[in-house]
Design a protein around this motif. Structure first.
Motif, short mmCIF file in Angstrom:
data_model
loop_
_atom_site.label_atom_id
_atom_site.label_comp_id
_atom_site.label_asym_id
_atom_site.label_seq_id
_atom_site.Cartn_x
_atom_site.Cartn_y
_atom_site.Cartn_z
N ASN A 95 0.83 -1.22 0.00
CA ASN A 95 0.00 0.00 0.00
C ASN A 95 0.86 1.25 0.00
O ASN A 95 0.55 2.24 -0.68
N GLU A 96 1.95 1.22 0.76
CA GLU A 96 2.87 2.37 0.80
C GLU A 96 3.47 2.61 -0.59
O GLU A 96 3.63 3.75 -1.03
N LYS A 122 16.31 10.02 3.67
CA LYS A 122 15.33 9.39 4.58
C LYS A 122 15.76 7.98 4.95
O LYS A 122 15.65 7.57 6.11
N LEU A 123 16.25 7.24 3.96
CA LEU A 123 16.66 5.86 4.21
C LEU A 123 17.85 5.81 5.17
O LEU A 123 17.86 5.00 6.12
N ALA A 179 10.54 1.96 -4.87
CA ALA A 179 9.82 0.88 -4.18
C ALA A 179 10.68 0.25 -3.08
O ALA A 179 10.21 0.00 -1.96
N ALA A 180 11.94 -0.01 -3.40
CA ALA A 180 12.85 -0.61 -2.41
C ALA A 180 13.09 0.33 -1.25
O ALA A 180 13.12 -0.09 -0.08
N ILE A 238 12.28 1.66 4.48
CA ILE A 238 11.91 2.66 5.48
C ILE A 238 10.71 2.18 6.30
O ILE A 238 10.66 2.35 7.52
N THR A 239 9.75 1.57 5.62
CA THR A 239 8.56 1.04 6.31
C THR A 239 8.97 -0.07 7.29
O THR A 239 8.48 -0.10 8.43
N ILE A 240 9.82 -0.96 6.86
CA ILE A 240 10.30 -2.04 7.72
C ILE A 240 11.03 -1.48 8.94
O ILE A 240 10.80 -1.91 10.07
N LEU A 241 11.87 -0.49 8.71
CA LEU A 241 12.67 0.08 9.80
C LEU A 241 11.84 0.93 10.76
O LEU A 241 12.27 1.19 11.89
#
Length: 362
Positions: free
Chosen positions: A56-57, A73-74, A255-256, A261-264
């Motif tokens: 979704n992100e 950001k990463l 996408a990666a 970022i979502t995982i972290l």
């Protein structure tokens, strides 16, 4: 007719390619089983995939624009996760890209690198691409590195030493004292911590004390996004700065980057799956340790290396494949009696144990 061969570098013409694992559709063709029945235990992938919400992100992101070349950001997210400074971090399109960038940074045609076989094949492959000499120092019978052997191979032309912790495919950790001894050579030392989240042990604390130390990590295994190709490097700011200079400007796709970022933002969700896999690994080891005629090597990764002492490993591999289970076999003579088993889902591991016991007539 134009002779293209004369344009190639000689070492490129003669190079042996890296042998990757086959995609699922090829495994279906070779085994005859249905796609949904294929169990991939040959690439140390996370069978649970990424945490919910990532798709979704990605869907709501703007894929029409280039990603941030400086990965602000990463790298900030990695700073929070690792405890390292922003300037000590850079991401790559998998650790494979970072390995390639290290070769471009430090190694020229005719130089040499040292690795410790058996180990991850990309170090050797990277050297072959650049035209460097490979000094492979065999590990001992417990798979530990041979310090004396490594030091004996060091010459003025030695530019990098590659070590993995945990090592793939053997699963053992690099001894801290061994690392410190090798760092005294003042040669660039690369420690590959791809399986860090499974082992829970890192040598990154020495980066600030030893400017010749580089740590590599990945999102492929623990975070379940091998298909998006993203990893990162930890080192001193000078090395990181130079890697940023030579990397492709937009090497991490949108996408990666969003996925990482979502995982972290909540790593505990991914680490829960790591915990499940470690529990299933212990069960697998416990069940197989009762079987006579095979030897399991202790592993700190999401895989187990097994030596088939009283069985033909090729026969075992083929029997598993005919049942839709694919594990890793090796051409290395030291590993000819061995197979590496990645840890799958709980259900996949139950199926594996059942079929493997039938093959071994337990």
């Amino acid at each position: 007719m134009l002779d293209l061969d004369k344009f190639y570098n000689k070492h490129i013409q003669e190079i042996q390619p890296y042998i990757p694992v086959d995609p699922t559709e090829e495994l279906v063709k070779s085994s005859g089983v249905k796609s949904q029945d294929v169990i991939r235990l040959n690439a140390n992938e996370n069978p649970y995939g990424p945490v919910e919400g990532i798709l979704n992100e990605i869907k709501t992101s703007d894929l029409s624009i280039y990603p941030d070349s400086l990965q602000r950001k990463l790298r900030s997210s990695l700073e929070n996760y690792t405890g390292m400074n922003f300037s000590e971090l850079v991401a790559g399109a998998g650790s494979d890209e970072l390995i390639d960038l290290l070769f471009r940074s430090f190694v020229s045609v005719g130089d040499s690198i040292i690795d410790c076989e058996p180990t991850f094949g990309m170090y050797n492959f990277g050297a072959r691409i650049i035209g460097a000499k490979i000094e492979s120092v065999p590990r001992n019978n417990t798979w530990d590195v041979d310090i004396v052997g490594i030091l004996s191979k060091v010459t003025p032309n030695t530019k990098m030493i590659f070590l993995a912790s945990p090592n793939n495919p053997t699963g053992n950790l690099l001894n801290e004292k061994d690392l410190l001894e090798i760092l005294k050579t003042r040669i660039i030392v690369v420690v590959d911590e791809t399986y860090f989240e499974f082992a829970g042990v890192s040598l990154a604390k020495y980066v600030r004390e030893y400017p010749n130390l580089i740590i590599l990590r990945s999102f492929s295994k623990w975070a379940g996004i091998a298909g998006l190709r993203i990893g990162y490097m930890i080192s001193n700011s000078k090395i990181i700065e130079n890697i940023i200079k030579i990397k492709q400007p937009y090497n991490i796709n949108v996408a990666a980057e969003i996925a990482a970022i979502t995982i972290l933002s909540n790593p505990e969700l991914s680490l829960e799956k790591v915990g499940i896999m470690l529990k299933d690994k212990r069960k697998f080891e416990s069940e197989l340790s009762k079987v006579k005629g095979i030897k399991l090597f202790p592993s700190m990764g999401n895989f187990v290396l097994i030596e088939f002492l009283d069985f033909n490993s090729t026969d075992v591999y083929n029997e598993l494949a005919s049942n839709g289970i694919f594990v890793r076999k090796f051409s290395d003579t030291k590993l000819r009696k061995m197979l590496r088993f990645s840890i799958g889902t709980t259900n996949q591991m139950e199926i594996l144990i059942s079929i493997l016991k039938k093959i071994l007539k337990v």
